[in-house]
Design an enzyme around this catalytic site. Structure first.
Site, PDB file in Angstrom:
ATOM      1  N   SER A  46      42.070  50.163  65.427  1.00 50.77           N
ATOM      2  CA  SER A  46      43.026  49.046  65.365  1.00 50.77           C
ATOM      3  C   SER A  46      42.500  47.859  66.152  1.00 50.77           C
ATOM      4  CB  SER A  46      44.389  49.476  65.916  1.00 50.77           C
ATOM      5  OG  SER A  46      44.258  50.045  67.209  1.00 50.77           O
ATOM      6  N   ASP A  84      38.288  56.547  67.974  1.00 49.95           N
ATOM      7  CA  ASP A  84      38.244  56.593  66.511  1.00 49.95           C
ATOM      8  C   ASP A  84      36.814  56.509  66.014  1.00 49.95           C
ATOM      9  OD1 ASP A  84      40.810  56.864  65.491  1.00 49.95           O
ATOM     10  OD2 ASP A  84      41.222  54.711  65.471  1.00 49.95           O
ATOM     11  N   GLU A 181      50.819  59.192  60.630  1.00 46.04           N
ATOM     12  CA  GLU A 181      51.189  57.772  60.622  1.00 46.04           C
ATOM     13  C   GLU A 181      52.015  57.449  59.381  1.00 46.04           C
ATOM     14  OE1 GLU A 181      47.976  55.060  61.421  1.00 46.04           O
ATOM     15  OE2 GLU A 181      49.125  53.300  60.805  1.00 46.04           O
TER      16      GLU A 181
HETATM   17  O1  KIV Z   1      43.614  52.720  65.488  1.00 44.85           O
HETATM   18  C1  KIV Z   1      44.716  53.056  65.960  1.00 44.85           C
HETATM   19  O2  KIV Z   1      45.293  52.402  66.839  1.00 44.85           O
HETATM   20  C2  KIV Z   1      45.327  54.273  65.431  1.00 44.85           C
HETATM   21  C3  KIV Z   1      46.741  54.584  65.798  1.00 44.85           C
HETATM   22  C4  KIV Z   1      47.677  53.617  65.167  1.00 44.85           C
HETATM   23  C5  KIV Z   1      47.118  55.986  65.501  1.00 44.85           C
HETATM   24  O3  KIV Z   1      44.675  55.008  64.724  1.00 44.85           O
HETATM   25 NA    NA Z   2      42.772  54.110  63.936  1.00 45.08          NA
END
Ligand code: KIV
Ligand code: NA
Length: 262
Positions: A46, A84, A181
């Site tokens: 994100s 991530d 999500e």
């Molecule tokens: O990238 C992110 O912030 C996420 C969350 C919204 C779970 O994957």
């Molecule tokens: Na993410």
């Protein structure tokens, strides 16, 4: 707060105690999150949206992720840090292993990847090699172009059954956590009950084992704050107050409310 491990989180689930998760991208927020005692920090892709100003997470690279993971790790020695794997960084098993190793060496304690059954063997390979994995089902933003927009997932019976099956398959493959999500609250509840690993919800109702928010959403900084978020800064007037209020509201079950779910 004691140093958080996968055992801490499993113990919380087994006692029925909900825990907060929040995103961070730099050392300063990460330090504050440790001070407040939030168990888990997610260095989410994100960051493509909230740091880089992109309109999706698709442009985020491994270099971007490693840079932010290392900053978050320097600010915080207690929370469990999830990183991530970005778009196409785990398209092949070989890539998944190389890129997960890079994020672990940058300071992550766990990597997260988006998808279901197709990741079965990838999750096994990572787990066998000592890399804890967080799954991510429901709305998977890296696939926004294939999904045709940011929409709630698992609404019809067939899609719901498929998600439950994927969740169980990921658990058998060795995930230690799962993010859901934008999933109907009843489905998220069922998946949380049927899995033994903790399930973290965002836009997934109040009955998951944990909640996660993008920090800029809960501070009211994002231009388009999603329906499932809440502005904790407006309620409290300070960053520390906002993080404390979020953590308390997750723990006592007052966040999310019915108005935040689907
Ligand atoms: O990238 C992110 O912030 C996420 C969350 C919204 C779970 O994957
Ligand atoms: Na993410």
């Amino acid at each position: 707060m004691k140093t958080v491990t996968i055992h801490t989180l499993r113990d919380l689930k087994s006692r029925g105690e909900k825990f907060p998760v929040i995103t961070a991208y730099d050392a300063s927020f990460s330090r504050l999150i440790e001070q407040v005692g939030i168990e888990v920090v997610l260095v989410g892709d994100s960051l493509g949206n909230v740091i880089q100003g992109q309109d999706s997470t698709v442009p985020v690279t491994m270099d971007d992720m490693a840079y932010h993971v290392s900053a978050v790790r320097r600010g915080n020695s207690k929370s469990l840090i999830i990183a991530d794997l970005p778009f196409m960084a785990y398209a092949s098993e070989e890539q998944a292993m190389m890129n997960a190793a890079e994020l672990m060496q940058a300071g992550a304690h766990m990597v997260k990847l988006e998808g279901g059954a197709w990741l079965e063997h990838t999750v096994c390979l990572l787990a066998e090699r000592g890399i804890p994995v967080c799954g991510h089902l429901g709305l998977t933003p890296q696939s926004v172009n294939k999904l045709g927009g940011y929409k709630v997932q698992g609404r019809d019976e067939q899609a719901a059954e498929m998600m439950l099956k994927d969740a169980k398959l990921l658990e058998q493959s060795g995930i230690d956590l799962l993010v859901l999500e934008c999933v109907p609250a009843a489905l998220a509840k069922q998946i949380s009950e049927e899995l033994s690993v903790p399930v973290i919800g965002i836009g997934a109702g109040a009955d998951t084992d944990a909640q996660v928010l993008v920090i800029y959403d809960m501070l009211g900084l994002s231009p388009k704050v999603p329906k499932f978020s809440r502005n904790f800064l407006a309620e409290t007037g300070s960053l520390e107050g906002a993080l404390n209020a979020y953590a308390a509201a997750v723990r006592d079950g007052s966040f999310p409310g019915p108005e935040h779910g689907f």
